[in-house]
Design an enzyme around this catalytic site. Structure first.
Site: not given
Length: 414
Positions: A19, A113, A157-158
């Protein structure tokens, strides 16, 4: 009067490689951004040019008076070809860790991530039976090279995010476009199923979750074999799900589907990472819309400062381990809402701590306005603006609000 957080409470901010770094060309997400059709609104491109400007970003964390910085190691950079590890990429992430440590900043490192290498997706991603072992091998190498400088390790991540998104009222056309994107990627790559962690087919969610859960366990073992004392966990996306009326059946069904397996898995970890951005309300019939006249964030839910404490309390109750708030923030183009949102949210978090919930720290998402996956660059969550042409960073008023709280280790002061 000011209310003080416990001594040693960690204050930080969070970011993620794909990101912010830019040019992550060997990743599965980059590949999906460039197939046609694609569910991604725009390609990530150079993102925030963070792979080049990482020194400046660590310095921004230090300038805010924060003592913790969460960032991710990009698997696609570290292992661009299966079984071959990049000395340059490992040295790059080592340099970030060393600069953090020199500034008195504890590195919280996410091993995965969302994004994975292109070659991993070619094999079916987490559907591949060998995926957990392959991921553990990568985690072993990262820990061997970088582990002595890592303060907290976040494996995944998530992993519950696709299941959480299945509870949102997403238009059918978007669901169809997700399927078309994966089909186009599979055809272009010449494989039966090109699969990634952040665009999933409903019928494959459980099998993907099985792979990721096994991957976390394998990664935990690999990391602990190198550094037994390193705190290891993973992060969970948790909405503060509230009941309207006296029938909690829908809310409880959502909790079981979206969080249940993951919070049970976290019981064997050193901590659970809580990532909260919003609340949702349910009665016996299903979702209850935001109250009339409520101010909405860019994701379409009403702004709720109390949602953080609600998510943290629930996570600890279900998992029974300490909590690290690995992400919390608000998507809004008007920073005045963010600046007003931070302190009430932290007051609620402190209420939970004073009630006995063990919370080790708070990491705000995010340091910079960045690439927000399928939404591109229109969704703003950063404490700093980023010029899309020059990549110059400029602090927003919310950065000063958060910095003052962190420096004081307190809320409610003058």
């Amino acid at each position: 009067m000011a209310r003080t957080f416990p001594e040693g409470f960690r204050w930080g901010t969070a970011s993620a490689g794909h990101q912010t770094e830019g040019g992550n060309t060997g990743s599965d997400t980059w590949f999906l951004e460039h197939v046609r059709p694609t569910v991604f609104r725009e390609p990530s491109g150079q993102a925030c040019n963070g792979y080049q400007l990482w020194r400046e970003d660590v310095d921004l964390v230090a300038a805010l008076g924060l003592d913790t910085y969460r960032f991710s190691v990009e698997w696609a950079r570290v292992e661009p070809t299966e079984g071959q590890f990049s000395a340059e990429a490992l040295a790059h992430y080592r340099a970030i860790i060393d600069r953090c440590l020199a500034a008195g900043i504890a590195p919280v490192v996410t091993y995965n991530h969302m994004t994975s290498p292109h070659w991993f997706a070619l094999r079916g991603g987490w559907l591949d039976p060998r995926a957990p072992a392959v991921f553990a091998r990568y985690c072993d190498v990262v820990t061997e090279r970088l582990g002595d400088g890592i303060a907290w390790a976040v494996t995944l991540n998530e992993p519950n995010l696709p299941r959480l998104l299945s509870w949102l009222d997403i238009p059918g056309a978007v669901r169809e476009l997700e399927r078309a994107t994966l089909l186009a990627a599979s055809e272009q790559a010449g494989v039966p199923r090109y699969r990634v962690a952040n665009v999933m087919l409903p019928e494959e969610m459980e099998a993907m979750a099985d792979g990721m859960a096994a991957g976390h366990r394998a990664a935990l073992d690999a990391i602990k074999a190198r550094r037994p004392e390193l705190p290891v966990g993973f992060s969970v996306a948790i909405v503060d799900d509230q009941v309207v009326g006296d029938d909690a059946s829908v809310r409880d069904r959502k909790r079981a589907e979206v969080y249940g397996r993951w919070l049970a898995l976290a019981r064997d970890d050193d901590f659970v990472g809580v990532q909260n951005y919003e609340r949702a309300r349910y009665d016996a019939g299903g979702p209850v819309p935001p109250p009339p006249g409520a101010t909405l964030n860019q994701m379409g839910s009403d702004i709720s400062s109390a949602s953080l404490a609600g998510a943290v309390r629930y996570a600890h109750e279900a998992a029974g381990v300490p909590v690290l708030v690995t992400e919390h923030g608000m998507a809004h183009s008007d920073d005045a809402y963010r600046a007003a949102f931070i302190e009430p949210a932290l007051e609620g978090l402190l209420d939970a701590i004073e009630d006995g919930v063990p919370v080790a720290g708070y990491l705000h998402w995010t340091l910079l306005d960045n690439f927000e996956w399928i939404f591109g660059y229109d969704v703003r969550l950063g404490l700093h603006e980023v010029d899309r042409e020059t990549f110059a960073r400029r602090p927003k008023p919310s950065a000063a609000v958060y910095s003052a709280i962190a420096r004081a280790n307190a809320v409610g002061g003058p």
